[in-house]
Design an enzyme around this catalytic site. Structure first.
Site, PDB file in Angstrom:
ATOM      1  N   TRP A 139     -20.281  13.613 -19.321  1.00  0.00           N
ATOM      2  CA  TRP A 139     -20.859  13.240 -18.028  1.00  0.00           C
ATOM      3  C   TRP A 139     -22.270  13.805 -17.899  1.00  0.00           C
ATOM      4  O   TRP A 139     -22.579  14.869 -18.457  1.00  0.00           O
ATOM      5  CB  TRP A 139     -19.993  13.784 -16.887  1.00  0.00           C
ATOM      6  CG  TRP A 139     -18.587  13.271 -16.885  1.00  0.00           C
ATOM      7  CD1 TRP A 139     -17.485  13.885 -17.398  1.00  0.00           C
ATOM      8  CD2 TRP A 139     -18.136  12.022 -16.350  1.00  0.00           C
ATOM      9  NE1 TRP A 139     -16.364  13.105 -17.216  1.00  0.00           N
ATOM     10  CE2 TRP A 139     -16.729  11.953 -16.570  1.00  0.00           C
ATOM     11  CE3 TRP A 139     -18.759  10.961 -15.702  1.00  0.00           C
ATOM     12  CZ2 TRP A 139     -15.957  10.869 -16.170  1.00  0.00           C
ATOM     13  CZ3 TRP A 139     -17.999   9.872 -15.294  1.00  0.00           C
ATOM     14  CH2 TRP A 139     -16.612   9.832 -15.530  1.00  0.00           C
TER      15      TRP A 139
ATOM     16  N   ASN B  61     -10.705   3.012   3.279  1.00  0.00           N
ATOM     17  CA  ASN B  61     -10.247   2.956   1.893  1.00  0.00           C
ATOM     18  C   ASN B  61     -11.201   2.185   0.987  1.00  0.00           C
ATOM     19  O   ASN B  61     -11.472   2.612  -0.141  1.00  0.00           O
ATOM     20  CB  ASN B  61      -8.848   2.333   1.813  1.00  0.00           C
ATOM     21  CG  ASN B  61      -8.301   2.370   0.396  1.00  0.00           C
ATOM     22  OD1 ASN B  61      -8.180   3.433  -0.189  1.00  0.00           O
ATOM     23  ND2 ASN B  61      -7.992   1.213  -0.162  1.00  0.00           N
TER      24      ASN B  61
ATOM     25  N   TRP C  44     -15.553  12.617 -12.370  1.00  0.00           N
ATOM     26  CA  TRP C  44     -14.706  12.237 -11.232  1.00  0.00           C
ATOM     27  C   TRP C  44     -14.083  13.451 -10.548  1.00  0.00           C
ATOM     28  O   TRP C  44     -13.829  13.429  -9.350  1.00  0.00           O
ATOM     29  CB  TRP C  44     -13.611  11.269 -11.684  1.00  0.00           C
ATOM     30  CG  TRP C  44     -12.650  11.825 -12.703  1.00  0.00           C
ATOM     31  CD1 TRP C  44     -12.768  11.789 -14.061  1.00  0.00           C
ATOM     32  CD2 TRP C  44     -11.418  12.505 -12.437  1.00  0.00           C
ATOM     33  NE1 TRP C  44     -11.705  12.396 -14.660  1.00  0.00           N
ATOM     34  CE2 TRP C  44     -10.852  12.842 -13.693  1.00  0.00           C
ATOM     35  CE3 TRP C  44     -10.739  12.852 -11.273  1.00  0.00           C
ATOM     36  CZ2 TRP C  44      -9.635  13.525 -13.803  1.00  0.00           C
ATOM     37  CZ3 TRP C  44      -9.529  13.531 -11.383  1.00  0.00           C
ATOM     38  CH2 TRP C  44      -8.991  13.859 -12.636  1.00  0.00           C
TER      39      TRP C  44
ATOM     40  N   TRP D 149      -9.184   8.497  -7.628  1.00  0.00           N
ATOM     41  CA  TRP D 149     -10.404   8.861  -8.340  1.00  0.00           C
ATOM     42  C   TRP D 149     -10.333   8.473  -9.814  1.00  0.00           C
ATOM     43  O   TRP D 149     -11.313   8.000 -10.389  1.00  0.00           O
ATOM     44  CB  TRP D 149     -10.703  10.354  -8.177  1.00  0.00           C
ATOM     45  CG  TRP D 149     -11.523  10.596  -6.955  1.00  0.00           C
ATOM     46  CD1 TRP D 149     -11.080  10.925  -5.706  1.00  0.00           C
ATOM     47  CD2 TRP D 149     -12.938  10.462  -6.854  1.00  0.00           C
ATOM     48  NE1 TRP D 149     -12.137  11.006  -4.828  1.00  0.00           N
ATOM     49  CE2 TRP D 149     -13.286  10.739  -5.505  1.00  0.00           C
ATOM     50  CE3 TRP D 149     -13.945  10.149  -7.750  1.00  0.00           C
ATOM     51  CZ2 TRP D 149     -14.606  10.697  -5.059  1.00  0.00           C
ATOM     52  CZ3 TRP D 149     -15.270  10.111  -7.309  1.00  0.00           C
ATOM     53  CH2 TRP D 149     -15.582  10.379  -5.976  1.00  0.00           C
TER      54      TRP D 149
ATOM     55  N   TRP E 263       1.862   1.796  -3.500  1.00  0.00           N
ATOM     56  CA  TRP E 263       0.779   2.454  -4.262  1.00  0.00           C
ATOM     57  C   TRP E 263       0.897   3.973  -4.115  1.00  0.00           C
ATOM     58  O   TRP E 263       0.750   4.723  -5.087  1.00  0.00           O
ATOM     59  CB  TRP E 263      -0.589   1.991  -3.762  1.00  0.00           C
ATOM     60  CG  TRP E 263      -1.174   0.833  -4.500  1.00  0.00           C
ATOM     61  CD1 TRP E 263      -1.297  -0.444  -4.060  1.00  0.00           C
ATOM     62  CD2 TRP E 263      -1.741   0.857  -5.827  1.00  0.00           C
ATOM     63  NE1 TRP E 263      -1.898  -1.227  -5.022  1.00  0.00           N
ATOM     64  CE2 TRP E 263      -2.187  -0.460  -6.113  1.00  0.00           C
ATOM     65  CE3 TRP E 263      -1.909   1.852  -6.790  1.00  0.00           C
ATOM     66  CZ2 TRP E 263      -2.780  -0.793  -7.323  1.00  0.00           C
ATOM     67  CZ3 TRP E 263      -2.510   1.518  -8.006  1.00  0.00           C
ATOM     68  CH2 TRP E 263      -2.943   0.212  -8.256  1.00  0.00           C
TER      69      TRP E 263
ATOM     70  N   GLU F 209       0.826  -1.206   0.000  1.00  0.00           N
ATOM     71  CA  GLU F 209       0.000   0.000   0.000  1.00  0.00           C
ATOM     72  C   GLU F 209       0.865   1.263   0.000  1.00  0.00           C
ATOM     73  O   GLU F 209       0.514   2.267  -0.632  1.00  0.00           O
ATOM     74  CB  GLU F 209      -0.933   0.002   1.215  1.00  0.00           C
ATOM     75  CG  GLU F 209      -2.027  -1.055   1.153  1.00  0.00           C
ATOM     76  CD  GLU F 209      -2.906  -0.900  -0.082  1.00  0.00           C
ATOM     77  OE1 GLU F 209      -3.457   0.201  -0.288  1.00  0.00           O
ATOM     78  OE2 GLU F 209      -3.033  -1.875  -0.845  1.00  0.00           O
TER      79      GLU F 209
END
Length: 437
Positions: free
Chosen positions: A298, A333, A351, A374, A269, A266
């Site tokens: 969108w 998360n 987003w 996102w 990441w 993590e």
């Protein structure tokens, strides 16, 4: 703001500028400043370009910074020094400091966010114009953006090969702590008091701020517990400490390497998204990583966005997450992924609207990780399996909150309904939303 001013105004000195590194121990830039040979004046600037964008004068992030500064001040005083705290535009603050003192060097740690890069370039240019050195060091990551790269020198765009290369590149050298205490005698000997939080223009938050210590049991059991939002100790909640550097990434990565490969992954990441931000300019400009996805039309219904923000969609796990965020500045998360998927894939809302809301509300907000998360959820980011990944919020609740412990903590009255053909697709989802559409 100081109780005792620096009396020798002509004494050559080095400034160390604290930003996202609010600790004395294991601080890379501070270590190099202390080793440079001149007395070191520690400085922190409450940047009004940032403060003026914050509408909530009880913003928990400002309170967190202030408490971190008080903790740092206590450390510096134990070495006979103090922190100089200023409020204003950084270029104006440094112009004043460079006129008031015989500054020879400015040391700091690198910040990779778009605004920070422009700010630092401006200060560096001002300093060099006056013959003052400006030196920035890697501190908030184990590897800078281009240190872990493909064999042809280009940047990775997919996490798994990046992760393999990151792990292959890791050695004890990169996790060594900087022994700042050994050189603390180089700190400028003077005394100052911190301004009150009210003097900065803010009030103390009522939100609970996470403790500093690494939660050893949580990290050791992270793989087993991390996906269940109802577990109070399922995740470490150290994101805000990494954001403001109150805990060293080297210390945390070293602990994770010994106790939890999944937790360390993590952290990788986090470094992956930092690398993406550094290597791909469009991300820093809040455009889609896959630029052709900026052409998506969108739906962007304001009323549906309002439902989502208020935690009134009627989908219990989504609502629980949004209410937890509003009340605590934190969201688990897995729930972040579910709420983001719901906004972008079910409601078909851009987003960037959700990213902006999280940026306003998250205590641990970090541009690179927030943007990367996102875009991953929306399917326009650096991901091998993009647009067809959709989280079913009801199935996710059944799997990760089966007894509705988390849901009932945040949503007093749970409305149960199945997703039938009537509710399938964005129009059906919209009809199911209960907040006055």
């Amino acid at each position: 703001m100081s109780a005792t001013k620096i009396t020798n105004m002509t004494m050559p000195l080095t400034i160390f500028w604290f930003r996202r590194d609010l600790r004395f121990s294991d601080n890379a830039g501070l270590y190099h400043a202390l080793r440079a040979g001149l007395p070191v004046l520690p400085v922190f600037v409450f940047d009004t370009y940032i403060l003026d964008e914050l509408h909530d004068k009880s913003d928990a992030r400002v309170s967190f910074i202030y408490k971190a500064l008080a903790r740092l001040q206590a450390e510096l005083r134990s070495f006979g020094s103090s922190l100089l705290v200023k409020r204003g535009k950084p270029e104006e603050v440094f112009e004043t400091l460079m006129q008031a003192y015989e500054v020879k060097h400015i040391f700091t740690n690198r910040d990779y966010e778009p605004y920070a890069l422009k700010r630092d370039e401006k200060i560096a240019h001002m300093a060099r114009r006056q013959g003052i050195g400006f030196h920035a060091f890697k501190d908030q990551v184990i590897f800078d953006g281009e240190e872990v790269h493909k064999d042809d020198g280009s940047c990775y765009t997919v996490f798994t090969p990046y992760y393999r290369k990151w792990m292959a590149s890791l050695s004890p050298f990169y996790l060594q702590a900087y022994p700042n205490e050994r050189y603390a005698k180089q700190l400028l000997q003077w005394e100052a008091t911190l301004p009150a939080l009210n003097d900065i223009g803010f009030r103390e938050t009522t939100l609970a701020l996470p403790p500093y210590a690494i939660p050893a049991k949580t990290v050791r059991e992270y793989e087993k517990n991390r996906d269940f939002p109802f577990l109070e100790q399922g995740t470490s909640r150290l994101g805000v400490h990494l954001r403001f550097g109150t805990i060293s990434i080297r210390r945390l990565a070293s602990y994770a390497q010994q106790h939890s490969a999944v937790y360390l992954k993590e952290l990788v990441w986090r470094e992956f998204y930092q690398m993406i931000l550094q290597c791909f300019a469009q991300v820093g400009e809040n455009r889609s990583f896959k630029e052709e996805y900026d052409a998506i039309a969108w739906r962007n219904k304001e009323s549906e966005f309002a439902c989502w923000k208020a935690g009134k969609t009627g989908f219990p796990l989504v609502d629980a997450g949004m209410r937890e965020l509003a009340e605590t500045g934190f969201m688990h998360n897995r729930v972040r992924m579910i709420t983001a998927s719901f906004l972008t894939k079910n409601l078909l809302i851009d987003w960037r609207w959700g990213e902006g809301w999280f940026a306003e509300k998250l205590l641990d907000y970090d541009f690179a990780s927030n943007n990367g998360g996102w875009q991953w959820a929306a399917g326009c980011g650096c991901d091998a399996a993009p647009y067809f990944r959709i989280f079913n919020p009801l199935a996710q609740a059944k799997k990760f909150d089966p007894d509705e412990i988390y849901i009932r903590k945040w949503v007093a009255r749970v409305r149960h309904f199945g997703i039938s053909r009537t509710h399938s697709g964005p129009q059906g989802i919209a009809r199911a939303l209960p907040c006055g559409l």
